[in-house]
Structures are given as structure tokens and as C-alpha cells.
Design a protein around this motif. Structure first.
Motif, PDB file in Angstrom:
ATOM      1  N   PRO A   1      48.264  30.875  59.280  1.00  0.00           N
ATOM      2  CA  PRO A   1      48.380  30.140  58.746  1.00  0.00           C
ATOM      3  C   PRO A   1      48.033  30.600  57.114  1.00  0.00           C
ATOM      4  O   PRO A   1      48.703  31.271  56.356  1.00  0.00           O
ATOM      5  CB  PRO A   1      48.459  28.793  57.868  1.00  0.00           C
ATOM      6  CG  PRO A   1      48.372  28.724  59.708  1.00  0.00           C
ATOM      7  CD  PRO A   1      47.986  29.342  60.349  1.00  0.00           C
ATOM      8  N   SER A   2      46.800  30.815  57.186  1.00  0.00           N
ATOM      9  CA  SER A   2      46.011  31.288  56.092  1.00  0.00           C
ATOM     10  C   SER A   2      45.597  32.998  56.145  1.00  0.00           C
ATOM     11  O   SER A   2      45.286  33.548  55.692  1.00  0.00           O
ATOM     12  CB  SER A   2      44.857  30.954  55.856  1.00  0.00           C
ATOM     13  OG  SER A   2      44.727  29.373  56.290  1.00  0.00           O
ATOM     14  N   MET A   3      47.021  33.340  56.905  1.00  0.00           N
ATOM     15  CA  MET A   3      46.321  35.379  57.291  1.00  0.00           C
ATOM     16  C   MET A   3      46.717  35.729  56.202  1.00  0.00           C
ATOM     17  O   MET A   3      45.426  36.370  55.720  1.00  0.00           O
ATOM     18  CB  MET A   3      47.125  35.669  58.103  1.00  0.00           C
ATOM     19  CG  MET A   3      47.269  37.113  59.068  1.00  0.00           C
ATOM     20  SD  MET A   3      47.716  37.391  60.962  1.00  0.00           S
ATOM     21  CE  MET A   3      49.175  38.043  59.520  1.00  0.00           C
ATOM     22  N   GLN A   4      47.650  35.997  55.081  1.00  0.00           N
ATOM     23  CA  GLN A   4      47.551  36.399  53.895  1.00  0.00           C
ATOM     24  C   GLN A   4      46.294  36.455  53.137  1.00  0.00           C
ATOM     25  O   GLN A   4      45.880  37.404  52.600  1.00  0.00           O
ATOM     26  CB  GLN A   4      48.814  36.214  53.112  1.00  0.00           C
ATOM     27  CG  GLN A   4      50.137  36.365  53.931  1.00  0.00           C
ATOM     28  CD  GLN A   4      49.827  38.352  54.234  1.00  0.00           C
ATOM     29  OE1 GLN A   4      49.698  39.347  53.477  1.00  0.00           O
ATOM     30  NE2 GLN A   4      50.505  38.943  55.378  1.00  0.00           N
ATOM     31  N   GLY A   5      45.882  35.196  53.255  1.00  0.00           N
ATOM     32  CA  GLY A   5      44.853  35.135  52.064  1.00  0.00           C
ATOM     33  C   GLY A   5      43.226  35.902  52.469  1.00  0.00           C
ATOM     34  O   GLY A   5      42.810  36.591  51.665  1.00  0.00           O
ATOM     35  N   TYR A   6      42.921  36.225  54.193  1.00  0.00           N
ATOM     36  CA  TYR A   6      42.155  36.285  54.521  1.00  0.00           C
ATOM     37  C   TYR A   6      42.097  37.696  54.640  1.00  0.00           C
ATOM     38  O   TYR A   6      40.982  38.912  54.440  1.00  0.00           O
ATOM     39  CB  TYR A   6      42.097  36.391  56.224  1.00  0.00           C
ATOM     40  CG  TYR A   6      41.708  34.706  56.824  1.00  0.00           C
ATOM     41  CD1 TYR A   6      41.661  34.023  56.190  1.00  0.00           C
ATOM     42  CD2 TYR A   6      40.259  34.540  58.261  1.00  0.00           C
ATOM     43  CE1 TYR A   6      41.125  33.115  56.519  1.00  0.00           C
ATOM     44  CE2 TYR A   6      40.159  33.616  58.295  1.00  0.00           C
ATOM     45  CZ  TYR A   6      40.178  32.570  57.511  1.00  0.00           C
ATOM     46  OH  TYR A   6      40.036  31.498  58.238  1.00  0.00           O
ATOM     47  N   LEU A   7      43.798  38.925  54.725  1.00  0.00           N
ATOM     48  CA  LEU A   7      43.903  39.790  54.588  1.00  0.00           C
ATOM     49  C   LEU A   7      43.808  40.045  53.429  1.00  0.00           C
ATOM     50  O   LEU A   7      42.412  41.585  53.388  1.00  0.00           O
ATOM     51  CB  LEU A   7      45.414  40.459  54.642  1.00  0.00           C
ATOM     52  CG  LEU A   7      45.293  40.218  56.259  1.00  0.00           C
ATOM     53  CD1 LEU A   7      47.237  40.209  56.808  1.00  0.00           C
ATOM     54  CD2 LEU A   7      44.776  41.224  57.115  1.00  0.00           C
ATOM     55  N   GLN A   8      43.791  39.882  52.049  1.00  0.00           N
ATOM     56  CA  GLN A   8      43.088  39.594  50.525  1.00  0.00           C
ATOM     57  C   GLN A   8      41.923  39.957  50.598  1.00  0.00           C
ATOM     58  O   GLN A   8      41.435  41.056  50.235  1.00  0.00           O
ATOM     59  CB  GLN A   8      43.721  38.442  50.305  1.00  0.00           C
ATOM     60  CG  GLN A   8      45.200  39.562  49.761  1.00  0.00           C
ATOM     61  CD  GLN A   8      45.637  37.632  48.511  1.00  0.00           C
ATOM     62  OE1 GLN A   8      45.299  36.822  48.617  1.00  0.00           O
ATOM     63  NE2 GLN A   8      47.193  38.092  48.558  1.00  0.00           N
ATOM     64  N   GLU A   9      40.899  38.928  51.360  1.00  0.00           N
ATOM     65  CA  GLU A   9      40.168  39.185  51.388  1.00  0.00           C
ATOM     66  C   GLU A   9      38.890  40.047  52.019  1.00  0.00           C
ATOM     67  O   GLU A   9      38.154  41.344  51.392  1.00  0.00           O
ATOM     68  CB  GLU A   9      39.003  37.773  51.924  1.00  0.00           C
ATOM     69  CG  GLU A   9      39.531  36.655  51.270  1.00  0.00           C
ATOM     70  CD  GLU A   9      38.299  36.398  49.351  1.00  0.00           C
ATOM     71  OE1 GLU A   9      36.974  37.336  49.237  1.00  0.00           O
ATOM     72  OE2 GLU A   9      38.536  35.752  48.624  1.00  0.00           O
ATOM     73  N   GLN A  10      39.895  40.208  53.622  1.00  0.00           N
ATOM     74  CA  GLN A  10      39.119  41.962  53.431  1.00  0.00           C
ATOM     75  C   GLN A  10      39.987  42.928  52.850  1.00  0.00           C
ATOM     76  O   GLN A  10      38.932  43.858  52.859  1.00  0.00           O
ATOM     77  CB  GLN A  10      40.319  41.998  55.168  1.00  0.00           C
ATOM     78  CG  GLN A  10      39.613  42.804  56.093  1.00  0.00           C
ATOM     79  CD  GLN A  10      40.224  43.000  57.382  1.00  0.00           C
ATOM     80  OE1 GLN A  10      39.831  42.511  58.086  1.00  0.00           O
ATOM     81  NE2 GLN A  10      41.175  43.652  57.283  1.00  0.00           N
ATOM     82  N   ASP A  11      40.784  43.297  52.035  1.00  0.00           N
ATOM     83  CA  ASP A  11      40.761  44.164  50.889  1.00  0.00           C
ATOM     84  C   ASP A  11      39.775  44.016  50.548  1.00  0.00           C
ATOM     85  O   ASP A  11      40.318  44.827  49.821  1.00  0.00           O
ATOM     86  CB  ASP A  11      42.463  44.174  50.885  1.00  0.00           C
ATOM     87  CG  ASP A  11      43.253  44.542  51.551  1.00  0.00           C
ATOM     88  OD1 ASP A  11      43.219  44.876  52.463  1.00  0.00           O
ATOM     89  OD2 ASP A  11      44.568  44.093  51.439  1.00  0.00           O
ATOM     90  N   MET A  12      39.781  43.021  49.784  1.00  0.00           N
ATOM     91  CA  MET A  12      38.566  43.236  49.016  1.00  0.00           C
ATOM     92  C   MET A  12      37.007  43.582  49.473  1.00  0.00           C
ATOM     93  O   MET A  12      36.413  44.054  48.192  1.00  0.00           O
ATOM     94  CB  MET A  12      39.045  41.637  47.960  1.00  0.00           C
ATOM     95  CG  MET A  12      39.726  40.919  47.115  1.00  0.00           C
ATOM     96  SD  MET A  12      39.563  40.469  46.084  1.00  0.00           S
ATOM     97  CE  MET A  12      39.589  38.727  47.569  1.00  0.00           C
ATOM     98  N   ALA A  13      36.803  43.115  50.354  1.00  0.00           N
ATOM     99  CA  ALA A  13      35.367  43.727  50.733  1.00  0.00           C
ATOM    100  C   ALA A  13      35.881  45.090  50.909  1.00  0.00           C
ATOM    101  O   ALA A  13      34.482  45.570  50.934  1.00  0.00           O
ATOM    102  CB  ALA A  13      35.329  42.458  52.147  1.00  0.00           C
ATOM    103  N   LYS A  14      36.371  45.593  51.610  1.00  0.00           N
ATOM    104  CA  LYS A  14      36.741  47.041  51.874  1.00  0.00           C
ATOM    105  C   LYS A  14      36.384  47.533  50.404  1.00  0.00           C
ATOM    106  O   LYS A  14      35.400  48.799  49.957  1.00  0.00           O
ATOM    107  CB  LYS A  14      38.059  47.885  52.251  1.00  0.00           C
ATOM    108  CG  LYS A  14      38.034  49.028  52.896  1.00  0.00           C
ATOM    109  CD  LYS A  14      39.529  48.827  53.420  1.00  0.00           C
ATOM    110  CE  LYS A  14      40.033  50.163  54.190  1.00  0.00           C
ATOM    111  NZ  LYS A  14      41.169  50.510  55.229  1.00  0.00           N
ATOM    112  N   ALA A  15      37.536  47.278  49.246  1.00  0.00           N
ATOM    113  CA  ALA A  15      36.913  47.740  48.062  1.00  0.00           C
ATOM    114  C   ALA A  15      35.580  48.007  47.554  1.00  0.00           C
ATOM    115  O   ALA A  15      35.446  48.901  47.069  1.00  0.00           O
ATOM    116  CB  ALA A  15      38.257  47.512  47.382  1.00  0.00           C
TER     117      ALA A  15
END
Length: 192
Positions: A151-165
Motif C-alpha cells: 500500500p505505501s509503495m509510492q511514498g517509499y519510492l518518493q523517499e528513495q528518490d529524495m535519498a538518491k537526490a
């Protein structure tokens, strides 16, 4: 010459026996940890017993047997592989779990499929209002595991993108980043 041959085979036999003994003992210990006799339900409050790795813990309700909990939505690298570029990040994930969960109450939200094929509970853990797995993603210590949608996958992916950036954790090291991207590509091919 015959004595040397006998001695050689005796040493080989002892080494094989010791390897077999330790292998069986390790497997028994692994199974006992994974199939710990406790039980949990969504909403339960548990306490950390032990951090197993960067995405799994052993936890227990008050007065109950411990259970193995696999955090939904993340995958940590192996912390035990020596001289691997991602090992420090896997070890940091374990240390962060220990610090975050420590001796405080942790709320369990079980996944729609409550157990995996290994008998581990699949859950999101909350320390106060902090999603523990998302916190690890935010710090760049684990990857979002996209093979099984949650269920929270999109939020997790956004956090991963921010960590990457922000070049945090794994994303701060070019060799670790390459390795992470290769793993993510492999997962994408599995989920398509």
C-alpha cells in the motif's frame, strides 16, 4: 607413506564431520529463529528482542514467545559479507533498527498476507508515529522492494528518490549506487 595417507584421510574426515556438525547447528538455529512460537496480530505492541538483519527483527509481545518480523517494502543488503561496498550500509541499517526500536514499544501493522513462505510475519512497524522501514529508506540504508506491491509503495519510492537526490547512504557511494540500480532493474524485470 601409508601413515601419511591415513593421517590425511583422518584429517579430512574430522574436517568434514565438523563442517557437517556446524552446518546442521546453524540450520537448526535459523529455523528456530524463523519459526519462533509466538503470535502477533495487527495493532499489537511488541518489543525488540534482536535485530536479525537490516530488514528483519525478532520481537515479542509482553509475556509471549518472540516472532520473526520481516519489514514490508524494503530490502537490505547482506551485512555479513566482508569487503563488499554495500556492507557498511547494511550494518548501518541494523544499527539504526537497534537504535530506533531499542527498548521502546513498537506497533505492528500486519501485511494483507501476514506470513511469508519462511514463516516470518510481514509487517510495517511503527515506533511512536515513525514508519521504521520508511525511515531506513529515507536515510538511504535500504532499497524499496518493489517485487511485491504494498500500500505505501509510492511514498517509499518518493523517499528513495529524495535519498538518491540527496546522496544519502547507499546513494553517496558511486559503486554502491551502481549495485543498487542493478538490483532495482532486476526487480523490475521480475515484477513485469
Amino acid at each position: 607413506m601409508e601413515r601419511l595417507t591415513v593421517a590425511f584421510w583422518a584429517i579430512v574426515a574430522v574436517l568434514l564431520g565438523a563442517s557437517l556438525f556446524y552446518g546442521i547447528s546453524a540450520e537448526k538455529q535459523r529455523k528456530s529463529v524463523q519459526s519462533a512460537g509466538g503470535k502477533i496480530e495487527s495493532g499489537d505492541i511488541v518489543r525488540l528482542v534482536k535485530v536479525i538483519d537490516g530488514d528483519s527483527v525478532l520481537a515479542a509481545r509482553e509475556g509471549q514467545q518472540p516472532v520473526t518480523i520481516r519489514l514490508v517494502g524494503i530490502k537490505a543488503f547482506d551485512a555479513k559479507v566482508e569487503k563488499d561496498v554495500v556492507t557498511p550500509f547494511a550494518q548501518a541499517a541494523m544499527e539504526t533498527l537497534q537504535r530506533t526500536l531499542g527498548d521502546r514499544p513498537v506497533r505492528v501493522l500486519l501485511n494483507s498476507t501476514p506470513k511469508d513462505k519462511h514463516g516470518r510475519y510481514l509487517a510495517t512497524l511503527y515506533a511512536d508515529d515513525l514508519d521504521v522501514a520508511m525511515n531506513l529508506v529515507r536515510q538511504g540504508l535500504v532499497l524499496v522492494y518493489t517485487v511485491y506491491p504494498f500500500p505505501s509503495m509510492q511514498g517509499y519510492l518518493q523517499e528513495q528518490d529524495m535519498a538518491k537526490a540527496g546522496r544519502r547512504g547507499i546513494w553517496s557511494n558511486s559503486a554502491a549506487t551502481e549495485r543498487a540500480i542493478a538490483v532495482i532493474r532486476e526487480w523490475r524485470s521480475q515484477s513485469q
